[in-house]
Design an enzyme around this catalytic site. Structure first.
Site, short mmCIF file in Angstrom:
data_model
loop_
_atom_site.label_atom_id
_atom_site.label_comp_id
_atom_site.label_asym_id
_atom_site.label_seq_id
_atom_site.Cartn_x
_atom_site.Cartn_y
_atom_site.Cartn_z
N HIS A 71 19.30 43.20 18.67
CA HIS A 71 20.08 43.90 17.65
C HIS A 71 19.28 45.06 17.04
CE1 HIS A 71 17.62 42.27 14.39
NE2 HIS A 71 17.65 41.12 15.05
N GLU A 175 19.60 33.49 16.45
CA GLU A 175 18.15 33.56 16.30
C GLU A 175 17.57 32.20 15.97
OE1 GLU A 175 15.47 34.54 17.15
OE2 GLU A 175 15.01 36.42 16.12
#
Length: 287
Positions: A71, A175
């Protein structure tokens, strides 16, 4: 017996895929995504080589091309840079912000993060004119920063106008979780409002609430590695798709590399790591 796979990276295609690559000389997204071949027909040649690998592969062996995207910069990245990693891990990451920045839960991209995602789109579009194979399947983390990055890259104005892209949201692509508020996800209903169907779809049984994040327990490296292996098995179960985009996070990307027997790779925010991956089916005793 149950089937699982052993995964490994096939070297020789991209500058980044060698464990000896000097990562400090590589930018987030090198020209041609790092493809070593710089000839005009480079992607035609690349596709022919991948096709040849799959045609010659014995039963149970498959080759796929993964574009692993991290990201763009989020406000939590700014927070960690502001206070330093030790103070971040010890104190600030457990809060939702500091009165100036808001990084939890599930922070947004910064303006730089948006720009990084748009840069990724530009690299894709530049290589489309040279015949790069577009992802046949896209997967993303449910966290806002990853889905925003995918949107700006693949679904933004002027990008891939002739192709309707869609993305499947997988819980296991999030994550490394726990303790850090930035890694707590939004409820499914909020994610769906921000990233509506049909462009964005959820895997089956995706829960409304975040049932995984714990305020007092950080996920172990071994557990995130198991998650990565589960995702890779899922990707390789999709026999029709060879070219895959994954938009996620540094922690899960390095877990993929660990499953493949590769050392960690410090992919910058907004970076893309392309890999040719070999998956070999193996039988394991059923417990």
């Amino acid at each position: 017996m149950t089937l699982s796979r052993i995964f490994s990276i096939v070297p020789g295609f991209f500058a980044q895929d060698s464990p000896d690559a000097n990562v400090f000389n590589l930018v987030a997204i090198p020209p041609r995504f790092g493809l070593i071949d710089d000839s005009p027909d480079r992607w035609t040649t690349f596709k022919m080589k991948i096709d040849a690998l799959n045609r010659a592969a014995p039963e149970g062996t498959t080759y796929k091309v993964l574009f692993l995207g991290r990201h763009g910069q989020g406000y939590h990245n700014v927070g960690e840079a502001k206070y330093g990693t030790k103070a971040w891990d010890d104190y600030w990451s457990k809060l939702n912000g500091d009165g100036e920045l808001v990084w939890g839960p599930d922070p947004l991209l910064t303006p730089l993060g948006i720009s990084q995602a748009e840069d990724a789109r530009s690299v894709w579009l530049a290589e489309v004119t040279n015949g790069i194979p577009l992802p046949e399947k896209c997967y993303a983390s449910p966290l806002h920063r990853a889905l925003s990055t995918w949107e700006f890259t693949f679904s933004g104005p002027g990008s891939f106008a002739t192709e309707r892209r869609s993305v499947l949201i997988l819980e296991d692509l999030r994550e490394e979780h726990g303790v850090h508020t930035c890694d707590m996800r939004n409820p499914r209903s909020k994610i769906e409002r921000n990233f509506p169907p049909p462009t964005h779809g959820f895997e089956a049984d995706f829960s409304e609430e975040d049932l995984i994040w714990r305020a007092d327990e950080r996920e172990t490296k071994e557990h995130i590695k198991q998650r990565a292996a589960t995702v890779l098995d899922r990707i390789f179960d999709e026999h029709q798709s060879v070219y895959i985009s994954v938009t996620a996070h540094g922690g899960i990307i390095n877990a993929f590399l660990a499953v493949m027997g590769r050392v960690p790779y410090p992919l910058p925010t907004g970076g893309i790591l392309p890999l040719v991956v070999k998956g070999v089916e193996v039988s394991t005793p059923q417990v």
